[in-house]
Design an enzyme around this catalytic site. Sequence first.
Site, PDB file in Angstrom:
ATOM      1  N   HIS A 212       4.054  -4.434  -5.229  1.00  0.00           N
ATOM      2  CA  HIS A 212       5.306  -3.957  -5.828  1.00  0.00           C
ATOM      3  C   HIS A 212       5.888  -4.971  -6.819  1.00  0.00           C
ATOM      4  O   HIS A 212       7.061  -4.886  -7.179  1.00  0.00           O
ATOM      5  CB  HIS A 212       6.335  -3.635  -4.735  1.00  0.00           C
ATOM      6  CG  HIS A 212       5.964  -2.435  -3.903  1.00  0.00           C
ATOM      7  ND1 HIS A 212       6.518  -2.154  -2.684  1.00  0.00           N
ATOM      8  CD2 HIS A 212       5.069  -1.432  -4.141  1.00  0.00           C
ATOM      9  CE1 HIS A 212       5.990  -1.034  -2.195  1.00  0.00           C
ATOM     10  NE2 HIS A 212       5.109  -0.585  -3.054  1.00  0.00           N
TER      11      HIS A 212
ATOM     12  N   GLU B 122      10.556  -2.690  15.330  1.00  0.00           N
ATOM     13  CA  GLU B 122      10.613  -1.335  15.899  1.00  0.00           C
ATOM     14  C   GLU B 122       9.248  -0.686  15.700  1.00  0.00           C
ATOM     15  O   GLU B 122       8.472  -1.137  14.858  1.00  0.00           O
ATOM     16  CB  GLU B 122      11.643  -0.490  15.152  1.00  0.00           C
ATOM     17  CG  GLU B 122      13.039  -1.045  15.202  1.00  0.00           C
ATOM     18  CD  GLU B 122      13.820  -0.620  13.967  1.00  0.00           C
ATOM     19  OE1 GLU B 122      14.466   0.416  14.016  1.00  0.00           O
ATOM     20  OE2 GLU B 122      13.733  -1.324  12.949  1.00  0.00           O
TER      21      GLU B 122
ATOM     22  N   VAL C 254       8.867  -8.282  -2.971  1.00  0.00           N
ATOM     23  CA  VAL C 254       8.963  -8.837  -4.323  1.00  0.00           C
ATOM     24  C   VAL C 254       9.659 -10.202  -4.302  1.00  0.00           C
ATOM     25  O   VAL C 254       9.943 -10.773  -5.342  1.00  0.00           O
ATOM     26  CB  VAL C 254       9.724  -7.859  -5.274  1.00  0.00           C
ATOM     27  CG1 VAL C 254       8.960  -6.565  -5.436  1.00  0.00           C
ATOM     28  CG2 VAL C 254      11.149  -7.586  -4.794  1.00  0.00           C
TER      29      VAL C 254
ATOM     30  N   TYR D 214      19.010  -7.416 -10.629  1.00  0.00           N
ATOM     31  CA  TYR D 214      17.833  -8.274 -10.406  1.00  0.00           C
ATOM     32  C   TYR D 214      18.138  -9.754 -10.662  1.00  0.00           C
ATOM     33  O   TYR D 214      17.523 -10.629 -10.032  1.00  0.00           O
ATOM     34  CB  TYR D 214      16.628  -7.777 -11.218  1.00  0.00           C
ATOM     35  CG  TYR D 214      15.994  -6.601 -10.513  1.00  0.00           C
ATOM     36  CD1 TYR D 214      15.176  -6.790  -9.397  1.00  0.00           C
ATOM     37  CD2 TYR D 214      16.275  -5.297 -10.898  1.00  0.00           C
ATOM     38  CE1 TYR D 214      14.643  -5.727  -8.707  1.00  0.00           C
ATOM     39  CE2 TYR D 214      15.744  -4.215 -10.212  1.00  0.00           C
ATOM     40  CZ  TYR D 214      14.920  -4.439  -9.114  1.00  0.00           C
ATOM     41  OH  TYR D 214      14.413  -3.377  -8.414  1.00  0.00           O
TER      42      TYR D 214
ATOM     43  N   ASN E 232       5.835  -5.614  14.665  1.00  0.00           N
ATOM     44  CA  ASN E 232       7.045  -5.045  14.073  1.00  0.00           C
ATOM     45  C   ASN E 232       8.177  -5.021  15.089  1.00  0.00           C
ATOM     46  O   ASN E 232       7.936  -4.879  16.286  1.00  0.00           O
ATOM     47  CB  ASN E 232       6.761  -3.605  13.600  1.00  0.00           C
ATOM     48  CG  ASN E 232       7.453  -3.279  12.308  1.00  0.00           C
ATOM     49  OD1 ASN E 232       7.182  -3.917  11.293  1.00  0.00           O
ATOM     50  ND2 ASN E 232       8.359  -2.321  12.316  1.00  0.00           N
TER      51      ASN E 232
HETATM   52  P1  OAD Z   1      11.611  -1.385   5.573  1.00  0.00           P
HETATM   53  O1  OAD Z   1      12.991  -1.896   5.423  1.00  0.00           O
HETATM   54  O2  OAD Z   1      11.359   0.064   5.410  1.00  0.00           O
HETATM   55  O3  OAD Z   1      11.070  -1.757   7.012  1.00  0.00           O
HETATM   56  C1  OAD Z   1      11.179  -3.040   7.526  1.00  0.00           C
HETATM   57  C2  OAD Z   1      10.553  -3.035   8.902  1.00  0.00           C
HETATM   58  O4  OAD Z   1      10.569  -4.347   9.379  1.00  0.00           O
HETATM   59  C3  OAD Z   1      11.303  -2.169   9.933  1.00  0.00           C
HETATM   60  O5  OAD Z   1      10.365  -1.337  10.597  1.00  0.00           O
HETATM   61  C4  OAD Z   1      11.895  -3.197  10.898  1.00  0.00           C
HETATM   62  O6  OAD Z   1      11.870  -2.745  12.257  1.00  0.00           O
HETATM   63  C5  OAD Z   1      10.945  -4.354  10.733  1.00  0.00           C
HETATM   64  N1  OAD Z   1      11.551  -5.671  10.999  1.00  0.00           N
HETATM   65  C6  OAD Z   1      12.815  -6.089  10.781  1.00  0.00           C
HETATM   66  N2  OAD Z   1      12.964  -7.367  11.122  1.00  0.00           N
HETATM   67  C7  OAD Z   1      11.742  -7.796  11.568  1.00  0.00           C
HETATM   68  C8  OAD Z   1      11.240  -9.021  12.070  1.00  0.00           C
HETATM   69  N3  OAD Z   1      11.995 -10.112  12.164  1.00  0.00           N
HETATM   70  N4  OAD Z   1       9.940  -9.072  12.436  1.00  0.00           N
HETATM   71  C9  OAD Z   1       9.128  -7.980  12.327  1.00  0.00           C
HETATM   72  N5  OAD Z   1       9.567  -6.799  11.884  1.00  0.00           N
HETATM   73  C10 OAD Z   1      10.849  -6.702  11.498  1.00  0.00           C
HETATM   74  O7  OAD Z   1      10.707  -2.236   4.588  1.00  0.00           O
HETATM   75  P2  OAD Z   1       9.253  -1.914   4.015  1.00  0.00           P
HETATM   76  O8  OAD Z   1       8.454  -1.157   5.012  1.00  0.00           O
HETATM   77  O9  OAD Z   1       8.727  -3.178   3.480  1.00  0.00           O
HETATM   78  O10 OAD Z   1       9.498  -0.319  -2.176  1.00  0.00           O
HETATM   79  O11 OAD Z   1       9.599  -0.965   2.802  1.00  0.00           O
HETATM   80  C11 OAD Z   1       8.562  -0.529   2.010  1.00  0.00           C
HETATM   81  C12 OAD Z   1       9.026  -0.302   0.606  1.00  0.00           C
HETATM   82  O12 OAD Z   1      10.158   0.549   0.618  1.00  0.00           O
HETATM   83  C13 OAD Z   1       9.525  -1.526  -0.097  1.00  0.00           C
HETATM   84  O13 OAD Z   1       8.519  -2.340  -0.640  1.00  0.00           O
HETATM   85  C14 OAD Z   1      10.360  -0.939  -1.185  1.00  0.00           C
HETATM   86  C15 OAD Z   1      11.098   0.085  -0.362  1.00  0.00           C
HETATM   87  O14 OAD Z   1      11.534   1.167  -0.960  1.00  0.00           O
HETATM   88  C16 OAD Z   1       9.803  -0.423  -3.475  1.00  0.00           C
HETATM   89  O15 OAD Z   1      10.755  -1.064  -3.867  1.00  0.00           O
HETATM   90  C17 OAD Z   1       8.860   0.286  -4.386  1.00  0.00           C
END
Ligand code: OAD
Length: 243
Positions: free
Chosen positions: A119, A214, A103, A66, A212
């Site tokens: 988070h 994807e 975060v 961190y 998004n």
């Molecule tokens: P993910 O990494 O699961 O998903 C990111 C999403 O953003 C994917 O669907 C990509 O297609 C999309 N993406 C990437 N680049 C982009 C862009 N420029 N514009 C728009 N979309 C884009 O991340 P989260 O869904 O945030 O939890 O993950 C959720 C949680 O899972 C996080 O907060 C974390 C993790 O485990 C904890 O740490 C508790």
Amino acid sequence: MANLSAVFMNITKESKIVVLTGAGISAESGIKTFRDAGGLWENYNVEDVATPQAFDSNPILVWNFYKERYKQSKTVSPNPAHYALVELEDYLKDNFFLITQNVDGLHNVAGTKRIIEMHGNLTECFCINCNAKYKLEKINLAQDIPICPKCNGYLRPNVVWFGEMPYHLNKIDTLVSQCNYFIVVGTSGIVYPAAGLLQLAKYSGAKTIGINLEKPANIYSIDYFYQGKAGEILPKLVKQWII
Ligand code: OAD
């Protein structure tokens, strides 16, 4: 890009809008998303650095991880998607709320005021003994495991780890079930409870919009989906919405 004005014809300063963001909104600022990291998070196994068990068994490793993330967060800046949400908030004032799973603190740096960091935030830590909360800038990070200045307990990063409850779920539930429009940006729709908020919004009568790169796993709950980069799409949409 399709014109969204039909959807937002009735948008006024009285419309209640809640936005949920995930790692994708910070991708264009240079922060890797979780799914793109291929099971590793900046070369670490997530379970070695982002679980309460990891902190119990190896707090120095967790803190080193961190401290690195904190250092990285100071080298990145908000992108046009973060700033577009500030513009939307300026227009809607108290009728706007942002819930983020991130975060990295970039929404705060951009200037968003009405925000829930469900988070946590990696620029903060708290004492596992007395719960006192500190900004990392006020803490001596040269210590292997930073110590609470008040009670000498161990400090830990103020982030929600796997297996822990996200923050402010009651308030989130109220906001989402009472909004008119629910917008999700840059999140894969895999990690619950955040992923379930879309369904809650839709069942409660809100129009739902997704932006998004994807298709997210919960796309079935999205009324209007815009595929592409948030930094390119969101500023254009917000301009249309607040005319
Ligand atoms: P993910 O990494 O699961 O998903 C990111 C999403 O953003 C994917 O669907 C990509 O297609 C999309 N993406 C990437 N680049 C982009 C862009 N420029 N514009 C728009 N979309 C884009 O991340 P989260 O869904 O945030 O939890 O993950 C959720 C949680 O899972 C996080 O907060 C974390 C993790 O485990 C904890 O740490 C508790």
